[in-house]
Design a protein around this motif. Sequence first.
Motif, PDB file in Angstrom:
ATOM      1  N   LYS A 111       0.822  -1.211   0.000  1.00 15.57           N
ATOM      2  CA  LYS A 111       0.000   0.000   0.000  1.00 15.57           C
ATOM      3  C   LYS A 111       0.857   1.261   0.000  1.00 15.57           C
ATOM      4  CE  LYS A 111      -4.050   1.872   2.327  1.00 15.57           C
ATOM      5  NZ  LYS A 111      -5.044   1.606   3.374  1.00 15.57           N
ATOM      6  N   ARG A 114       2.427   1.734  -3.430  1.00 21.13           N
ATOM      7  CA  ARG A 114       1.434   2.174  -4.412  1.00 21.13           C
ATOM      8  C   ARG A 114       1.183   3.671  -4.279  1.00 21.13           C
ATOM      9  NH1 ARG A 114      -1.371  -2.413  -3.016  1.00 21.13           N
ATOM     10  NH2 ARG A 114      -2.911  -1.193  -1.872  1.00 21.13           N
ATOM     11  N   ARG A 115       1.063   4.142  -3.049  1.00 21.22           N
ATOM     12  CA  ARG A 115       0.862   5.576  -2.831  1.00 21.22           C
ATOM     13  C   ARG A 115       2.030   6.376  -3.376  1.00 21.22           C
ATOM     14  NH1 ARG A 115      -1.358   5.349   3.375  1.00 21.22           N
ATOM     15  NH2 ARG A 115      -3.515   4.817   2.855  1.00 21.22           N
ATOM     16  N   GLN A 116       3.232   5.889  -3.170  1.00 22.25           N
ATOM     17  CA  GLN A 116       4.407   6.582  -3.690  1.00 22.25           C
ATOM     18  C   GLN A 116       4.396   6.597  -5.221  1.00 22.25           C
ATOM     19  OE1 GLN A 116       7.513   4.335  -1.811  1.00 22.25           O
ATOM     20  NE2 GLN A 116       7.603   5.702  -0.011  1.00 22.25           N
ATOM     21  N   ILE A 117       3.995   5.499  -5.826  1.00 17.47           N
ATOM     22  CA  ILE A 117       3.922   5.423  -7.288  1.00 17.47           C
ATOM     23  C   ILE A 117       2.893   6.416  -7.807  1.00 17.47           C
ATOM     24  CG2 ILE A 117       3.222   3.961  -9.229  1.00 17.47           C
ATOM     25  CD1 ILE A 117       4.427   1.576  -7.616  1.00 17.47           C
ATOM     26  N   HIS A 118       1.712   6.428  -7.189  1.00 15.66           N
ATOM     27  CA  HIS A 118       0.663   7.358  -7.629  1.00 15.66           C
ATOM     28  C   HIS A 118       1.103   8.811  -7.439  1.00 15.66           C
ATOM     29  CE1 HIS A 118      -2.152   4.237  -8.545  1.00 15.66           C
ATOM     30  NE2 HIS A 118      -2.171   3.772  -7.299  1.00 15.66           N
ATOM     31  N   ARG A 119       1.752   9.100  -6.320  1.00 15.23           N
ATOM     32  CA  ARG A 119       2.229  10.453  -6.059  1.00 15.23           C
ATOM     33  C   ARG A 119       3.262  10.856  -7.114  1.00 15.23           C
ATOM     34  NH1 ARG A 119       4.323   9.931  -0.976  1.00 15.23           N
ATOM     35  NH2 ARG A 119       2.180   9.833  -0.208  1.00 15.23           N
ATOM     36  N   ILE A 121       3.570   9.679 -10.197  1.00 15.91           N
ATOM     37  CA  ILE A 121       2.901   9.863 -11.490  1.00 15.91           C
ATOM     38  C   ILE A 121       2.172  11.194 -11.531  1.00 15.91           C
ATOM     39  CG2 ILE A 121       1.039   8.988 -12.964  1.00 15.91           C
ATOM     40  CD1 ILE A 121       1.876   6.159 -12.095  1.00 15.91           C
ATOM     41  N   ARG A 122       1.459  11.533 -10.448  1.00 19.89           N
ATOM     42  CA  ARG A 122       0.747  12.825 -10.392  1.00 19.89           C
ATOM     43  C   ARG A 122       1.717  13.987 -10.521  1.00 19.89           C
ATOM     44  NH1 ARG A 122      -1.411  12.815  -5.294  1.00 19.89           N
ATOM     45  NH2 ARG A 122      -1.685  10.589  -5.198  1.00 19.89           N
ATOM     46  N   GLN A 125       3.070  14.492 -14.061  1.00 19.45           N
ATOM     47  CA  GLN A 125       2.102  15.015 -15.026  1.00 19.45           C
ATOM     48  C   GLN A 125       1.921  16.516 -14.884  1.00 19.45           C
ATOM     49  OE1 GLN A 125      -1.413  12.686 -14.337  1.00 19.45           O
ATOM     50  NE2 GLN A 125      -0.633  10.918 -15.490  1.00 19.45           N
TER      51      GLN A 125
END
Length: 126
Positions: A111, A114-119, A121-122, A125
């Motif tokens: 978990k 995943r949060r680090q990956i999403h952060r 990617i955001r 962008q």
Amino acid sequence: MEKVRIDKWLWAARFFKTRSIAKQAIEGGKVHAEGQRVKASKEITTGTLLTIRQGWDEKVVEVIALSDQRRGADIAQTLYRETEDSAAKREQFAADRKANNAVLTHERPNKKQRRQIHRFIRESQD
């Protein structure tokens, strides 16, 4: 018994579960006798060297005895002898495969990851 069909012998020596699977392996070029591709109807004698590829493994075996009947595994192992070079190569290849698989561990991210990956990617962008 002086000669036996190679597909029957492979089945009797328990290299393959059925004769039809043995025949498919022979037709697919996974079995060679004396370095040559053979047909399923090829008759072999004692002393013949067979190269058999099963999955990742390749075995070079010498035919010691002939049989066209499938017996127990302990009896089937008396029908052939694997060459020392073949056994050494198989063991080395298996050790190499295990070493490579130990390095390539692909686990799902937890978990926090995943949060680090999403952060990441955001942020990339923006």
